[in-house]
Design an enzyme around this catalytic site. Structure first.
Site, mmCIF file in Angstrom:
data_model
loop_
_atom_site.group_PDB
_atom_site.id
_atom_site.type_symbol
_atom_site.label_atom_id
_atom_site.label_comp_id
_atom_site.label_asym_id
_atom_site.label_seq_id
_atom_site.Cartn_x
_atom_site.Cartn_y
_atom_site.Cartn_z
ATOM 1 N N LYS A 185 -48.818 -9.651 -4.448
ATOM 2 C CA LYS A 185 -47.447 -10.113 -4.193
ATOM 3 C C LYS A 185 -47.137 -10.043 -2.698
ATOM 4 O O LYS A 185 -46.648 -10.987 -2.105
ATOM 5 C CB LYS A 185 -46.448 -9.281 -5.004
ATOM 6 N N GLU A 191 -56.189 -1.958 -0.707
ATOM 7 C CA GLU A 191 -57.353 -2.071 -1.608
ATOM 8 C C GLU A 191 -57.772 -3.530 -1.777
ATOM 9 O O GLU A 191 -58.948 -3.881 -1.668
ATOM 10 C CB GLU A 191 -56.993 -1.513 -3.005
ATOM 11 N N GLY A 244 -43.878 -6.922 -9.260
ATOM 12 C CA GLY A 244 -45.328 -6.856 -9.440
ATOM 13 C C GLY A 244 -45.744 -6.617 -10.888
ATOM 14 O O GLY A 244 -46.589 -7.315 -11.441
ATOM 15 N N ARG A 245 -45.132 -5.637 -11.533
ATOM 16 C CA ARG A 245 -45.535 -5.284 -12.909
ATOM 17 C C ARG A 245 -44.969 -6.258 -13.940
ATOM 18 O O ARG A 245 -45.216 -6.102 -15.134
ATOM 19 C CB ARG A 245 -45.158 -3.840 -13.215
ATOM 20 N N GLU A 330 -43.840 3.056 -13.872
ATOM 21 C CA GLU A 330 -43.417 2.608 -12.545
ATOM 22 C C GLU A 330 -41.972 2.113 -12.596
ATOM 23 O O GLU A 330 -41.243 2.189 -11.620
ATOM 24 C CB GLU A 330 -44.357 1.517 -12.013
ATOM 25 N N HIS A 361 -60.836 10.695 -33.308
ATOM 26 C CA HIS A 361 -61.883 11.715 -33.223
ATOM 27 C C HIS A 361 -61.840 12.456 -31.904
ATOM 28 O O HIS A 361 -62.802 13.135 -31.538
ATOM 29 C CB HIS A 361 -63.246 11.058 -33.445
ATOM 30 N N LYS A 471 -49.127 6.025 0.197
ATOM 31 C CA LYS A 471 -49.744 4.992 1.055
ATOM 32 C C LYS A 471 -49.575 5.366 2.523
ATOM 33 O O LYS A 471 -50.505 5.243 3.327
ATOM 34 C CB LYS A 471 -49.078 3.626 0.819
HETATM 35 O O1 F6P Z 1 -48.288 0.422 -5.145
HETATM 36 C C1 F6P Z 1 -47.555 -0.099 -6.209
HETATM 37 C C2 F6P Z 1 -47.529 -1.595 -6.176
HETATM 38 O O2 F6P Z 1 -46.636 -2.045 -5.224
HETATM 39 C C3 F6P Z 1 -47.188 -2.178 -7.546
HETATM 40 O O3 F6P Z 1 -45.849 -2.190 -7.797
HETATM 41 C C4 F6P Z 1 -47.829 -3.498 -7.466
HETATM 42 O O4 F6P Z 1 -47.995 -4.076 -8.727
HETATM 43 C C5 F6P Z 1 -49.137 -3.151 -6.794
HETATM 44 O O5 F6P Z 1 -48.806 -2.132 -5.885
HETATM 45 C C6 F6P Z 1 -49.832 -4.268 -6.079
HETATM 46 O O6 F6P Z 1 -49.029 -4.817 -5.078
HETATM 47 P P1 F6P Z 1 -49.345 -6.244 -4.480
HETATM 48 O O7 F6P Z 1 -49.308 -7.217 -5.597
HETATM 49 O O8 F6P Z 1 -48.305 -6.496 -3.455
HETATM 50 O O9 F6P Z 1 -50.721 -6.181 -3.884
#
Ligand code: F6P
Length: 499
Positions: A185, A191, A244-245, A330, A361, A471
Site C-alpha cells: 500500500k 521487507e 491494508g488488512r 491489528e 491432537h 519499525k
Molecule cells: O506494519 C503493519 C502494516 O502497515 C499493515 O497494516 C500492512 O498490511 C502491512 O504493514 C504492509 O504494509 P504495506 O502494504 O504498506 O507494505
C-alpha cells in the site's frame, strides 16, 4: 450511559448451555442463520434473548446504525488518520464516487490481466507476489483456498525478510517466465522492497536485460512505485481509503485474479457485497456479524475470555486463522477509545487457531479441560475438496461436529482427571461449498464483525500505530550513528554482528 449497559449485561443470570437448550426448543432455529451459501450456528454460545436484548440496547446507545451508515457511505471514520474506510466500495457498496473509482481501477486490473494472459508482456507461467501483512495474508489465503491445481500460473507469495523464504522460490522458478508482483500500500515497507530488489537482482544475474519490464506494482502510492522504476502501465493503484488488512478486494487481489481467473475474483467481490447488504439491511437480532460481535463482547467482557480460537476443518482454509489474526488484532488491539481516552474494557481477544483434525491432537486438551474458557469457532465445508474415499471427508466433518458437542456437553466422572466440565461455547460456520462467492461473504462477515466489535468498544479499528515503534527501533538499530539502545539489545546486536 454505556457503563449502565455493561452493568446490566454483567448482572444477567449466567445460564448454562444445557439449560439454554432445555428451556428453548427453538434455539437452533433462532440462532441459526443462512447467507450466501453459509450457515452460521450460534446456538452453542451463551446468547439468549436477554443477552441479545442487552447488547442491542448498548449498540443503539453507541450509535451502531449511524456508524454503519458512516462506514458504508465513506465518511471519514478513521479519525486518527483523517480518512474513510472504503473497502466496501471495492465490492460496489458505498459512496457512488468511490464505487465508480473502484470500478475503474478494477477494470484497469482486468485489462492488465488480459494483456498478460495474451502473452504480450512475455511467456509468463510463474508469479512471485511480494508483500507482507495485508498485502500478503489475504492473497495467500485466497489462493490456497480456491486453487484447483490445474492453473496456468504457479503462484508463490513471499512475505518474510528472511532470505530462507525467498531463496527456495528463486531456486525453483525460471526468471524468464516469472512475473514479479510487488504489493505494498505504502510502497515503503522494508521487507517487501528488499525482497523485490533481490528478485530483480536475481533476474539480472540470470541474464535478463530488462527485469523491471516484468514487474507489476499494486499500491496506493503509485508515485513511490514510479520512483522505484516501474512503468506506469504496470502500476495498479488502489485508494488510500482502503486499509491494508482490508485490501484484498482492491488491486492487492491482482495475483489471485491472474492465477485463478478474473471471474473468480469477481465472484469473491459479489459474495462480499451480498454480506455487505445483509449487514446494512438486517435488524441486529438477525444480523450475522452483529450477533457474532455480541457473542465476542459477551465472552470478552462478561466471562473474561482473553482469546478466541478458530479451527478450519478443511486444509484449504488452513491460512484463515493467520488472516483473521491480522484483521482482528491489528484492528481492535487498542487501549484507547476513539476519543483517545483509556479503554476500560478488554480490547480484541487474542485470535489463534489451526486446522482440524490436527489441532485435536495438539491443543484441544486445554480447550476441554484447561482453566481458561476459550470460545471456539469451527469452520467446515459440506462438499469435499478431495476425491478420495468419502471416509476422509465424512470423518473430518463428524470430528468437527463432535468437538462442538463435547465442549458443550462435557462428561462427569468421579475421577477428576477424567472429568470434562463442559458448558464451553462454540460457533460453527458451515460452507456448502468452498467457492469464491461464499468465501467473499465469509471474509466480509469477519470484517463487519470486527467493525461492530470496535463500535461496542468505542475504538477506531482502522489505524495501527502500534506497529510503528518496532519499525523505528529496527531503523535505529541498523543506523551506525553512535546512538545506542538499551544494554540488553546492544549485547544481542554485538553477539550477532560483532562489536
Ligand atoms: O506494519 C503493519 C502494516 O502497515 C499493515 O497494516 C500492512 O498490511 C502491512 O504493514 C504492509 O504494509 P504495506 O502494504 O504498506 O507494505
Amino acid at each position: 450511559m454505556t457503563s449502565d449497559h455493561w452493568r446490566k449485561t454483567n448482572a444477567l443470570p449466567q445460564v448454562s448451555l444445557s439449560e439454554l437448550f432445555e428451556s428453548d426448543g427453538n434455539r437452533v432455529a433462532k440462532l441459526g442463520f443462512e447467507e450466501t451459501g453459509l450457515y452460521f450456528d450460534f446456538s452453542k454460545t451463551h446468547l439468549n434473548s436477554d443477552v441479545v436484548q442487552a447488547f442491542t440496547e448498548l449498540a443503539d446507545d453507541l450509535g451502531l446504525s449511524a456508524k454503519t451508515n458512516a462506514l458504508i457511505s465513506g465518511e471519514s471514520i478513521n479519525v486518527s488518520e483523517g480518512r474513510a474506510a472504503e473497502h466496501c466500495a471495492e465490492r460496489g457498496v458505498g459512496n457512488p464516487a468511490s464505487v465508480e473509482n473502484a470500478r475503474a481501477l478494477h477494470q484497469r486490473m482486468k485489462s492488465l490481466i488480459e494483456v498478460i494472459d495474451s502473452g504480450a508482456l512475455g511467456e509468463f507461467t510463474q508469479i512471485i507476489h511480494l508483500g507482507i501483512g495485508g498485502s500478503a495474508l489475504g492473497p495467500k489465503m485466497l489462493h490456497q483456498a480456491l486453487k484447483l491445481g490445474d492453473e496456468k500460473y504457479e503462484l508463490a507469495v513471499v512475505s518474510n525478510i528472511d532470505g530462507s523464504a525467498l531463496e527456495p522460490v528463486l531456486e525453483r522458478f525460471d526468471p524468464a517466465k516469472t512475473l514479479l508482483v510487488i504489493a505494498s500500500k505504502t510502497f515503503t515497507t522494508a521487507e517487501t522492497l528488499l525482497n523485490a530488489q533481490s528478485v530483480v537482482d536475481w533476474m539480472r544475474e540470470q541474464g535478463l536485460d530488462d527485469p523491471l519490464g516484468q514487474v507489476v506494482a499494486l499500491t496506493a502510492s503509485p508515485e513511490q512505485a514510479v520512483k522505484w522504476g516501474i512503468d506506469e502501465t504496470r502500476i495498479l493503484p488502489f485508494s488510500e481509503t482502503v486499509g491494508g488488512r482490508y485490501s484484498l478486494w482492491s488491486s492487492i487481489g491482482f495475483s489471485v485474479a491472474l492465477a485463478l481467473g478474473h471471474d473468480v475474483f469477481a465472484d469473491l467481490l459479489d459474495g462480499a457485497a451480498a454480506m455487505d447488504q445483509h449487514f446494512q439491511d438486517t435488524p441486529w437480532e438477525n444480523n450475522i456479524p452483529v450477533i457474532a460481535a455480541f457473542a465476542d463482547q459477551y465472552y470478552a467482557q462478561v466471562r473474561g475470555c482473553q482469546t478466541r480460537a478458530v479451527f478450519a476443518y478443511d486444509e484449504r482454509l488452513g491460512l484463515l486463522p493467520d488472516y483473521l489474526q491480522q484483521l482482528e488484532m491489528e484492528s481492535n488491539g487498542k487501549s484507547v477509545t476513539i476519543e483517545g481516552e483509556p479503554l476500560s474494557l478488554h480490547s480484541s481477544p487474542i485470535v489463534w487457531g489451526g486446522v482440524g483434525t490436527d489441532a485435536q491432537h495438539a491443543v484441544f486438551q486445554l480447550l476441554h479441560q484447561g482453566s481458561h474458557l476459550v470460545p471456539v469457532e469451527f469452520l467446515a465445508v459440506v462438499e469435499p475438496g478431495d476425491s478420495l474415499d468419502p471416509a476422509h471427508h465424512n470423518g473430518l466433518l463428524l470430528n468437527c461436529f463432535a468437538q462442538g458437542a463435547a465442549l458443550m456437553a462435557g462428561k462427569n466422572s468421579d475421577d477428576s482427571h477424567r472429568n470434562y466440565p463442559g458448558d464451553r461455547p462454540s460457533v460453527t460456520i458451515l460452507m456448502e461449498e468452498l467457492e469464491a462467492r461464499s468465501l467473499g461473504a465469509l471474509l466480509a462477515f469477519y470484517e463487519h464483525r470486527t467493525f461492530v466489535n470496535a463500535v461496542l468498544l468505542n475504538i477506531n479499528p482502522f489505524d495501527q500505530f502500534g506497529v510503528e515503534l518496532g519499525k523505528q527501533m529496527a531503523n535505529k538499530l541498523a543506523a551506525d550513528d553512535g546512538n545506542r539502545l538499551d544494554e540488553s539489545t546492544e549485547e544481542l546486536k554485538k553477539r550477532a554482528f560483532g562489536p
